[in-house]
Write a protein that holds these residues in place. Structure first.
Motif, PDB file in Angstrom:
ATOM      1  N   MET A 161       0.839  -1.190   0.000  1.00 13.17           N
ATOM      2  CA  MET A 161       0.000   0.000   0.000  1.00 13.17           C
ATOM      3  C   MET A 161       0.883   1.253   0.000  1.00 13.17           C
ATOM      4  O   MET A 161       1.864   1.326   0.732  1.00 13.17           O
ATOM      5  N   ARG A 162       0.512   2.235  -0.840  1.00 16.12           N
ATOM      6  CA  ARG A 162       1.254   3.490  -0.872  1.00 16.12           C
ATOM      7  C   ARG A 162       0.788   4.433   0.230  1.00 16.12           C
ATOM      8  O   ARG A 162      -0.322   4.304   0.745  1.00 16.12           O
ATOM      9  N   LYS A 163       1.635   5.402   0.574  1.00 13.49           N
ATOM     10  CA  LYS A 163       1.252   6.408   1.550  1.00 13.49           C
ATOM     11  C   LYS A 163       0.032   7.156   1.034  1.00 13.49           C
ATOM     12  O   LYS A 163       0.027   7.664  -0.100  1.00 13.49           O
ATOM     13  N   PRO A 164      -1.038   7.255   1.825  1.00 13.03           N
ATOM     14  CA  PRO A 164      -2.231   7.981   1.375  1.00 13.03           C
ATOM     15  C   PRO A 164      -1.923   9.451   1.101  1.00 13.03           C
ATOM     16  O   PRO A 164      -1.283  10.127   1.918  1.00 13.03           O
ATOM     17  N   LYS A 165      -2.396   9.927  -0.050  1.00 15.59           N
ATOM     18  CA  LYS A 165      -2.165  11.324  -0.432  1.00 15.59           C
ATOM     19  C   LYS A 165      -3.456  12.039  -0.826  1.00 15.59           C
ATOM     20  O   LYS A 165      -3.420  13.129  -1.375  1.00 15.59           O
ATOM     21  N   SER A 166      -4.579  11.424  -0.527  1.00 15.58           N
ATOM     22  CA  SER A 166      -5.869  12.053  -0.796  1.00 15.58           C
ATOM     23  C   SER A 166      -6.802  11.708   0.351  1.00 15.58           C
ATOM     24  O   SER A 166      -6.544  10.781   1.133  1.00 15.58           O
ATOM     25  N   VAL A 167      -7.887  12.450   0.438  1.00 14.45           N
ATOM     26  CA  VAL A 167      -8.855  12.179   1.499  1.00 14.45           C
ATOM     27  C   VAL A 167      -9.407  10.764   1.364  1.00 14.45           C
ATOM     28  O   VAL A 167      -9.509  10.024   2.354  1.00 14.45           O
ATOM     29  N   ARG A 168      -9.758  10.369   0.159  1.00 12.14           N
ATOM     30  CA  ARG A 168     -10.314   9.035  -0.032  1.00 12.14           C
ATOM     31  C   ARG A 168      -9.309   7.938   0.329  1.00 12.14           C
ATOM     32  O   ARG A 168      -9.673   6.919   0.924  1.00 12.14           O
ATOM     33  N   ALA A 169      -8.050   8.152  -0.044  1.00 11.20           N
ATOM     34  CA  ALA A 169      -7.027   7.156   0.274  1.00 11.20           C
ATOM     35  C   ALA A 169      -6.824   7.063   1.788  1.00 11.20           C
ATOM     36  O   ALA A 169      -6.656   5.970   2.343  1.00 11.20           O
ATOM     37  N   LEU A 170      -6.844   8.216   2.469  1.00 11.59           N
ATOM     38  CA  LEU A 170      -6.668   8.209   3.918  1.00 11.59           C
ATOM     39  C   LEU A 170      -7.885   7.597   4.605  1.00 11.59           C
ATOM     40  O   LEU A 170      -7.747   6.879   5.602  1.00 11.59           O
ATOM     41  N   GLU A 171      -9.076   7.857   4.063  1.00 10.50           N
ATOM     42  CA  GLU A 171     -10.277   7.213   4.604  1.00 10.50           C
ATOM     43  C   GLU A 171     -10.175   5.692   4.486  1.00 10.50           C
ATOM     44  O   GLU A 171     -10.491   4.961   5.432  1.00 10.50           O
ATOM     45  N   ALA A 172      -9.719   5.226   3.339  1.00  7.87           N
ATOM     46  CA  ALA A 172      -9.580   3.783   3.133  1.00  7.87           C
ATOM     47  C   ALA A 172      -8.545   3.199   4.091  1.00  7.87           C
ATOM     48  O   ALA A 172      -8.740   2.117   4.653  1.00  7.87           O
ATOM     49  N   PHE A 173      -7.446   3.918   4.278  1.00  9.52           N
ATOM     50  CA  PHE A 173      -6.410   3.462   5.215  1.00  9.52           C
ATOM     51  C   PHE A 173      -6.975   3.405   6.627  1.00  9.52           C
ATOM     52  O   PHE A 173      -6.726   2.450   7.377  1.00  9.52           O
ATOM     53  N   GLY A 174      -7.731   4.407   7.010  1.00 14.24           N
ATOM     54  CA  GLY A 174      -8.313   4.434   8.340  1.00 14.24           C
ATOM     55  C   GLY A 174      -9.291   3.307   8.594  1.00 14.24           C
ATOM     56  O   GLY A 174      -9.509   2.914   9.750  1.00 14.24           O
ATOM     57  N   ARG A 175      -9.876   2.763   7.528  1.00 12.53           N
ATOM     58  CA  ARG A 175     -10.834   1.664   7.672  1.00 12.53           C
ATOM     59  C   ARG A 175     -10.160   0.304   7.820  1.00 12.53           C
ATOM     60  O   ARG A 175     -10.845  -0.706   8.044  1.00 12.53           O
ATOM     61  N   VAL A 176      -8.861   0.237   7.693  1.00 11.60           N
ATOM     62  CA  VAL A 176      -8.165  -1.047   7.846  1.00 11.60           C
ATOM     63  C   VAL A 176      -8.409  -1.568   9.263  1.00 11.60           C
ATOM     64  O   VAL A 176      -8.142  -0.879  10.252  1.00 11.60           O
ATOM     65  N   ARG A 177      -8.925  -2.759   9.358  1.00  7.64           N
ATOM     66  CA  ARG A 177      -9.261  -3.350  10.655  1.00  7.64           C
ATOM     67  C   ARG A 177      -8.032  -4.068  11.205  1.00  7.64           C
ATOM     68  O   ARG A 177      -7.532  -5.022  10.606  1.00  7.64           O
ATOM     69  N   LEU A 178      -7.564  -3.602  12.345  1.00  9.40           N
ATOM     70  CA  LEU A 178      -6.371  -4.185  12.956  1.00  9.40           C
ATOM     71  C   LEU A 178      -6.714  -5.373  13.849  1.00  9.40           C
ATOM     72  O   LEU A 178      -5.877  -6.251  14.068  1.00  9.40           O
ATOM     73  N   SER A 179      -7.917  -5.389  14.384  1.00  8.30           N
ATOM     74  CA  SER A 179      -8.379  -6.482  15.235  1.00  8.30           C
ATOM     75  C   SER A 179      -9.889  -6.374  15.332  1.00  8.30           C
ATOM     76  O   SER A 179     -10.511  -5.524  14.690  1.00  8.30           O
ATOM     77  N   GLU A 180     -10.510  -7.205  16.140  1.00  4.26           N
ATOM     78  CA  GLU A 180     -11.966  -7.206  16.253  1.00  4.26           C
ATOM     79  C   GLU A 180     -12.517  -5.836  16.650  1.00  4.26           C
ATOM     80  O   GLU A 180     -13.555  -5.405  16.139  1.00  4.26           O
ATOM     81  N   SER A 181     -11.818  -5.135  17.547  1.00  2.66           N
ATOM     82  CA  SER A 181     -12.343  -3.886  18.103  1.00  2.66           C
ATOM     83  C   SER A 181     -11.701  -2.623  17.556  1.00  2.66           C
ATOM     84  O   SER A 181     -12.233  -1.528  17.778  1.00  2.66           O
ATOM     85  N   PHE A 182     -10.563  -2.740  16.875  1.00  5.52           N
ATOM     86  CA  PHE A 182      -9.773  -1.566  16.549  1.00  5.52           C
ATOM     87  C   PHE A 182      -9.510  -1.431  15.046  1.00  5.52           C
ATOM     88  O   PHE A 182      -9.222  -2.408  14.362  1.00  5.52           O
ATOM     89  N   PHE A 183      -9.599  -0.171  14.586  1.00  4.42           N
ATOM     90  CA  PHE A 183      -9.282   0.194  13.222  1.00  4.42           C
ATOM     91  C   PHE A 183      -8.077   1.138  13.235  1.00  4.42           C
ATOM     92  O   PHE A 183      -7.794   1.794  14.240  1.00  4.42           O
ATOM     93  N   MET A 184      -7.400   1.239  12.108  1.00  2.00           N
ATOM     94  CA  MET A 184      -6.232   2.102  12.035  1.00  2.00           C
ATOM     95  C   MET A 184      -6.563   3.543  12.436  1.00  2.00           C
ATOM     96  O   MET A 184      -5.760   4.221  13.092  1.00  2.00           O
ATOM     97  N   ARG A 185      -7.731   4.002  12.069  1.00  2.00           N
ATOM     98  CA  ARG A 185      -8.106   5.386  12.366  1.00  2.00           C
ATOM     99  C   ARG A 185      -8.073   5.682  13.866  1.00  2.00           C
ATOM    100  O   ARG A 185      -7.842   6.820  14.285  1.00  2.00           O
ATOM    101  N   ASP A 186      -8.295   4.661  14.699  1.00  2.00           N
ATOM    102  CA  ASP A 186      -8.292   4.856  16.152  1.00  2.00           C
ATOM    103  C   ASP A 186      -6.936   5.320  16.680  1.00  2.00           C
ATOM    104  O   ASP A 186      -6.851   5.844  17.789  1.00  2.00           O
ATOM    105  N   PHE A 187      -5.883   5.146  15.886  1.00  2.00           N
ATOM    106  CA  PHE A 187      -4.534   5.390  16.377  1.00  2.00           C
ATOM    107  C   PHE A 187      -3.843   6.572  15.699  1.00  2.00           C
ATOM    108  O   PHE A 187      -2.674   6.840  15.977  1.00  2.00           O
ATOM    109  N   LEU A 188      -4.537   7.286  14.825  1.00  2.00           N
ATOM    110  CA  LEU A 188      -3.885   8.322  14.022  1.00  2.00           C
ATOM    111  C   LEU A 188      -4.020   9.729  14.580  1.00  2.00           C
ATOM    112  O   LEU A 188      -3.298  10.633  14.135  1.00  2.00           O
ATOM    113  N   PHE A 189      -4.926   9.947  15.545  1.00  2.08           N
ATOM    114  CA  PHE A 189      -5.099  11.313  16.051  1.00  2.08           C
ATOM    115  C   PHE A 189      -3.884  11.748  16.866  1.00  2.08           C
ATOM    116  O   PHE A 189      -3.362  11.006  17.684  1.00  2.08           O
ATOM    117  N   SER A 190      -3.452  12.981  16.655  1.00  2.00           N
ATOM    118  CA  SER A 190      -2.325  13.565  17.390  1.00  2.00           C
ATOM    119  C   SER A 190      -2.617  15.030  17.640  1.00  2.00           C
ATOM    120  O   SER A 190      -2.870  15.788  16.696  1.00  2.00           O
TER     121      SER A 190
END
Length: 206
Positions: A1-30
Motif C-alpha cells: 500500500m502506498r502512503k495515502p495522499k488524498s482524502v479518499r485514500a486516507l479514509e480507506a487506510f483508516g478503515r483497515v481493521r487491525l483487530s476485532e475492536s480496533f481500526f487504524m483510524r483509532d490510532f492516528l489522532f495527534s
C-alpha cells in the motif's frame, strides 16, 4: 500500500481493521499534528498495519476483554510529528528511541518491528485515584501479556504499552513517589508470578 495522499485514500487506510475492536483510524489522532498542521500519516502503511495488528491482537484485545473498554490517548506518530514533539519538549522522545515504538512504520536499530499505544484502562481509574496503586495493572499485564515495554504516567494511570518483536518486558514509572524502573530482565522481581500485587485490584474491580 502506498502512503495515502488524498482524502479518499486516507479514509480507506483508516478503515483497515487491525483487530476485532480496533481500526487504524483509532490510532492516528495527534494533538501535535492537529495544532501545528503536520501530517500524521505512515510512509510505509504496510509495516504500520503489520505492527498495529500485533499490538491490537496480542495486547489491546486481551486487555480489553479482561477489564472492559480501554481508551487510546496517543499512539502512532509520523517521524515528522515525533521530531517536532521532541524538539519542542512536548513529551516525545527522539525518533531513534521511538522507531518500533510510537513510530510504527520504522523498524528499530536491530531491525525489529513494533508499535506502541498510550492507553487508559477506564475501569481501573477509580481504583487508581483512590489508592495510587498503578503497580497492580502493571504486574497483571507483566504476568499475562507478551508486552515489550510499559511506561506509566500520573494522569489517569495512562501508560505506554508496546508490542515488539523480541520483547524485553520492562516497566518504568513517572508516578511519584516510586518514579523509576519497576522491573526489567535481571532484576530479582522480574520472574515468577506477581498475583499478590494485583489480587486486591481484581477483588475490587472484578
Amino acid at each position: 500500500m502506498r502512503k495515502p495522499k488524498s482524502v479518499r485514500a486516507l479514509e480507506a487506510f483508516g478503515r483497515v481493521r487491525l483487530s476485532e475492536s480496533f481500526f487504524m483510524r483509532d490510532f492516528l489522532f495527534s494533538e501535535i499534528a492537529t495544532i501545528h498542521g503536520i501530517g500524521n500519516i505512515p510512509t510505509d502503511p504496510d509495516l504500520a498495519i503489520a505492527a498495529g495488528k500485533r499490538l491490537c491482537e496480542e495486547l489491546l484485545e486481551p486487555l480489553q476483554a479482561r477489564f472492559g473498554r480501554i481508551s487510546v490517548r496517543s499512539s502512532y506518530r509520523s517521524p515528522e510529528v515525533n521530531r517536532f514533539g521532541n524538539e519542542n519538549k512536548l513529551n516525545c522522545g527522539s525518533n531513534e528511541a521511538n522507531f518500533a515504538g510510537h513510530i510504527w512504520d520504522r523498524r528499530d536499530s536491530a531491525g525489529r518491528m513494533g508499535a506502541t499505544a498510550c492507553i487508559v484502562v477506564n475501569r481501573f481509574i477509580p481504583y487508581y485515584e483512590r489508592t495510587g496503586d498503578w503497580e497492580a495493572i502493571a504486574w497483571w499485564v507483566h504476568d499475562h501479556l507478551p508486552y515489550s515495554d510499559m511506561e506509566f504516567f500520573p494522569n489517569l494511570a495512562a501508560f505506554n504499552l508496546q508490542w515488539r518483536e523480541e520483547p524485553i518486558c520492562s516497566i518504568y514509572s513517572f508516578i511519584p513517589p516510586r518514579r523509576g524502573r519497576l522491573t526489567e530482565p535481571g532484576k530479582a522481581n522480574w520472574a515468577g508470578t506477581h498475583e499478590a500485587a494485583y489480587a486486591t485490584m481484581l477483588a475490587e474491580i472484578g
